[in-house]
Design a protein around this motif. Sequence first.
Motif, PDB file in Angstrom:
ATOM      1  N   GLN A  97       0.829  -1.217   0.000  1.00  7.57           N
ATOM      2  CA  GLN A  97       0.000   0.000   0.000  1.00  7.57           C
ATOM      3  C   GLN A  97       0.861   1.264   0.000  1.00  7.57           C
ATOM      4  OE1 GLN A  97      -3.743   0.461   0.395  1.00  7.57           O
ATOM      5  NE2 GLN A  97      -3.414  -1.445  -0.725  1.00  7.57           N
ATOM      6  N   GLU A  98       2.168   1.092   0.098  1.00 10.93           N
ATOM      7  CA  GLU A  98       3.106   2.222   0.156  1.00 10.93           C
ATOM      8  C   GLU A  98       2.726   3.189   1.272  1.00 10.93           C
ATOM      9  OE1 GLU A  98       3.162   3.715  -3.859  1.00 10.93           O
ATOM     10  OE2 GLU A  98       4.568   2.150  -4.492  1.00 10.93           O
ATOM     11  N   ALA A  99       2.417   2.606   2.432  1.00  7.85           N
ATOM     12  CA  ALA A  99       2.089   3.423   3.597  1.00  7.85           C
ATOM     13  C   ALA A  99       3.338   4.135   4.107  1.00  7.85           C
ATOM     14  CB  ALA A  99       1.522   2.532   4.701  1.00  7.85           C
ATOM     15  N   ASP A 100       3.173   5.380   4.565  1.00  6.37           N
ATOM     16  CA  ASP A 100       4.283   6.084   5.208  1.00  6.37           C
ATOM     17  C   ASP A 100       4.368   5.711   6.680  1.00  6.37           C
ATOM     18  OD1 ASP A 100       5.099   7.765   2.944  1.00  6.37           O
ATOM     19  OD2 ASP A 100       3.118   8.694   3.200  1.00  6.37           O
ATOM     20  N   LEU A 101       3.206   5.506   7.293  1.00  4.89           N
ATOM     21  CA  LEU A 101       3.119   5.183   8.722  1.00  4.89           C
ATOM     22  C   LEU A 101       2.046   4.127   8.905  1.00  4.89           C
ATOM     23  CD1 LEU A 101       2.897   8.847  10.159  1.00  4.89           C
ATOM     24  CD2 LEU A 101       4.977   7.461   9.926  1.00  4.89           C
ATOM     25  N   CYS A 102       2.136   3.406  10.015  1.00  8.09           N
ATOM     26  CA  CYS A 102       1.119   2.409  10.322  1.00  8.09           C
ATOM     27  C   CYS A 102       0.622   2.607  11.748  1.00  8.09           C
ATOM     28  CB  CYS A 102       1.707   1.011  10.140  1.00  8.09           C
ATOM     29  SG  CYS A 102       0.520  -0.313  10.423  1.00  8.09           S
ATOM     30  N   LEU A 103      -0.695   2.809  11.874  1.00  9.41           N
ATOM     31  CA  LEU A 103      -1.341   2.956  13.184  1.00  9.41           C
ATOM     32  C   LEU A 103      -2.013   1.634  13.538  1.00  9.41           C
ATOM     33  CD1 LEU A 103      -2.382   4.804  15.546  1.00  9.41           C
ATOM     34  CD2 LEU A 103      -4.395   5.227  14.115  1.00  9.41           C
ATOM     35  N   LEU A 104      -1.696   1.107  14.719  1.00 10.66           N
ATOM     36  CA  LEU A 104      -2.274  -0.172  15.141  1.00 10.66           C
ATOM     37  C   LEU A 104      -3.159   0.036  16.368  1.00 10.66           C
ATOM     38  CD1 LEU A 104       1.044  -0.832  14.339  1.00 10.66           C
ATOM     39  CD2 LEU A 104      -0.059  -3.065  14.201  1.00 10.66           C
ATOM     40  N   VAL A 105      -4.332  -0.578  16.341  1.00  7.04           N
ATOM     41  CA  VAL A 105      -5.301  -0.391  17.423  1.00  7.04           C
ATOM     42  C   VAL A 105      -5.737  -1.747  17.984  1.00  7.04           C
ATOM     43  CG1 VAL A 105      -7.514   0.609  18.093  1.00  7.04           C
ATOM     44  CG2 VAL A 105      -6.145   1.705  16.301  1.00  7.04           C
ATOM     45  N   PRO A 106      -5.237  -2.109  19.173  1.00 11.32           N
ATOM     46  CA  PRO A 106      -5.717  -3.326  19.846  1.00 11.32           C
ATOM     47  C   PRO A 106      -6.941  -3.010  20.691  1.00 11.32           C
ATOM     48  CG  PRO A 106      -3.951  -2.364  21.120  1.00 11.32           C
ATOM     49  CD  PRO A 106      -4.200  -1.418  19.948  1.00 11.32           C
ATOM     50  N   VAL A 107      -7.551  -4.047  21.264  1.00 11.54           N
ATOM     51  CA  VAL A 107      -8.611  -3.780  22.247  1.00 11.54           C
ATOM     52  C   VAL A 107      -8.276  -4.477  23.565  1.00 11.54           C
ATOM     53  CG1 VAL A 107     -10.493  -3.395  20.658  1.00 11.54           C
ATOM     54  CG2 VAL A 107     -10.001  -5.708  21.408  1.00 11.54           C
TER      55      VAL A 107
ATOM     56  N   MET B 105      -1.602   2.014  19.637  1.00 17.63           N
ATOM     57  CA  MET B 105      -2.399   2.478  20.757  1.00 17.63           C
ATOM     58  C   MET B 105      -2.420   1.343  21.783  1.00 17.63           C
ATOM     59  SD  MET B 105      -3.212   5.366  19.394  1.00 17.63           S
ATOM     60  CE  MET B 105      -4.326   6.016  20.651  1.00 17.63           C
ATOM     61  N   THR B 106      -2.639   1.669  23.053  1.00 18.86           N
ATOM     62  CA  THR B 106      -2.744   0.600  24.051  1.00 18.86           C
ATOM     63  C   THR B 106      -3.576   1.050  25.244  1.00 18.86           C
ATOM     64  OG1 THR B 106      -1.548  -0.777  25.643  1.00 18.86           O
ATOM     65  CG2 THR B 106      -0.503   1.291  25.035  1.00 18.86           C
ATOM     66  N   SER B 107      -4.380   0.122  25.773  1.00 25.16           N
ATOM     67  CA  SER B 107      -5.035   0.327  27.060  1.00 25.16           C
ATOM     68  C   SER B 107      -4.557  -0.714  28.071  1.00 25.16           C
ATOM     69  CB  SER B 107      -6.559   0.258  26.911  1.00 25.16           C
ATOM     70  OG  SER B 107      -7.047   1.377  26.186  1.00 25.16           O
ATOM     71  N   ALA B 108      -3.575  -1.505  27.689  1.00 24.48           N
ATOM     72  CA  ALA B 108      -3.026  -2.547  28.569  1.00 24.48           C
ATOM     73  C   ALA B 108      -1.512  -2.356  28.639  1.00 24.48           C
ATOM     74  CB  ALA B 108      -3.384  -3.937  28.039  1.00 24.48           C
TER      75      ALA B 108
ATOM     76  N   HIS C 284     -12.158   0.557  24.091  1.00 20.64           N
ATOM     77  CA  HIS C 284     -12.269   1.998  23.836  1.00 20.64           C
ATOM     78  C   HIS C 284     -10.898   2.595  23.551  1.00 20.64           C
ATOM     79  CE1 HIS C 284     -15.483   0.697  26.602  1.00 20.64           C
ATOM     80  NE2 HIS C 284     -16.251   1.458  25.872  1.00 20.64           N
ATOM     81  N   THR C 285     -10.069   1.844  22.837  1.00 22.24           N
ATOM     82  CA  THR C 285      -8.672   2.253  22.660  1.00 22.24           C
ATOM     83  C   THR C 285      -8.549   3.557  21.885  1.00 22.24           C
ATOM     84  OG1 THR C 285      -8.476  -0.114  22.197  1.00 22.24           O
ATOM     85  CG2 THR C 285      -6.442   1.145  22.339  1.00 22.24           C
TER      86      THR C 285
END
Lengths: 165, 157
Positions: free
Chosen positions: A155-165, B23-26, B47-48
Amino acid sequence: MTEHERTPVDYIEVTRRTYDGLGYPPYHWVRSEEPPAFAPVTKPLSACRVALIASGGVYRQGQIAFHFRDDASYRVIDTSVPTDELRATHFAYDLRDARADINVVFPIDTLRALRDEGTIAGLTDEAYTFMGGIYSARKVAEELAPALVDRVVAQEADLCLLVPV
Amino acid sequence: MCHQSVGLIARAVEAAGIPTLSMTSAWSITASVNPPRAAFVDYPLGHTTGQPHDRADQLRIVRDGLRCFEQIGEPGTIVDLGADWGEQGWREQPLRGASRTATAAAAGSDRPAKADDGDSRGARHATPQYQLDEDRLAAEARHGADKACVACVGFDD
């Protein structure tokens, strides 16, 4: 590391106590001995296209939902997706708020707004989602991670944001 | 587990040359996996990237998170974004879950927001778990035997 004004909930300890109470052996969390790679950020944020990877079990209507038994598959979500076509499924977090507003775990409207205000240049065409409650760290490291790396690089991304739960 | 999976993926993406921010909540799980950059949101799990239907909160958290790309110079740094959920009772039983949506709905009725069993985690079903039954129908219509899908990738054999 930054100090936090409140003591963060220690989920490793909470999990240990919960497993102990159920008579399960302790879960062996990954403890990385090697420091992480560190790629330089070479452009201002406002010139960067961002790839989004989220683990909250998000799928788009029409896609196959995730199952809960170490599912290491992923979904490709077009970042122009109408928000009301997004769903969430997962066994390990309270889904009520995610189902009321998917942006709490998949910040798609948020990132589109940050693009529109010029904080970032844009999003890659594709975002990626999976169901992060995967007990097998080996399966993540050997199957899911390499597949997502190939996608984000393509995707030629410049940055990668990762979101866990 | 989610935080562990994300940390491993962040390390892999970064190793391919693309800067990452998790991002992290843990905090403890993230610190253990040690991704390159992380931003801490002190909210109950789920709700991260902000509170539901609160655009200002969501924008602030993700904007401040993204600014960590420009602020973090040392690998393994976790920046606290200073998010404040307000009422702190969720810390007592963090696996029970917490929901603004349910709390708002309960305020208008006599029923409690949720039965208090101490743990909101569900059974680990081995078949797809659809949010809505119409999602299952839509997926089945699109994934017949001769309709390969390029968006649902990586199933076990």
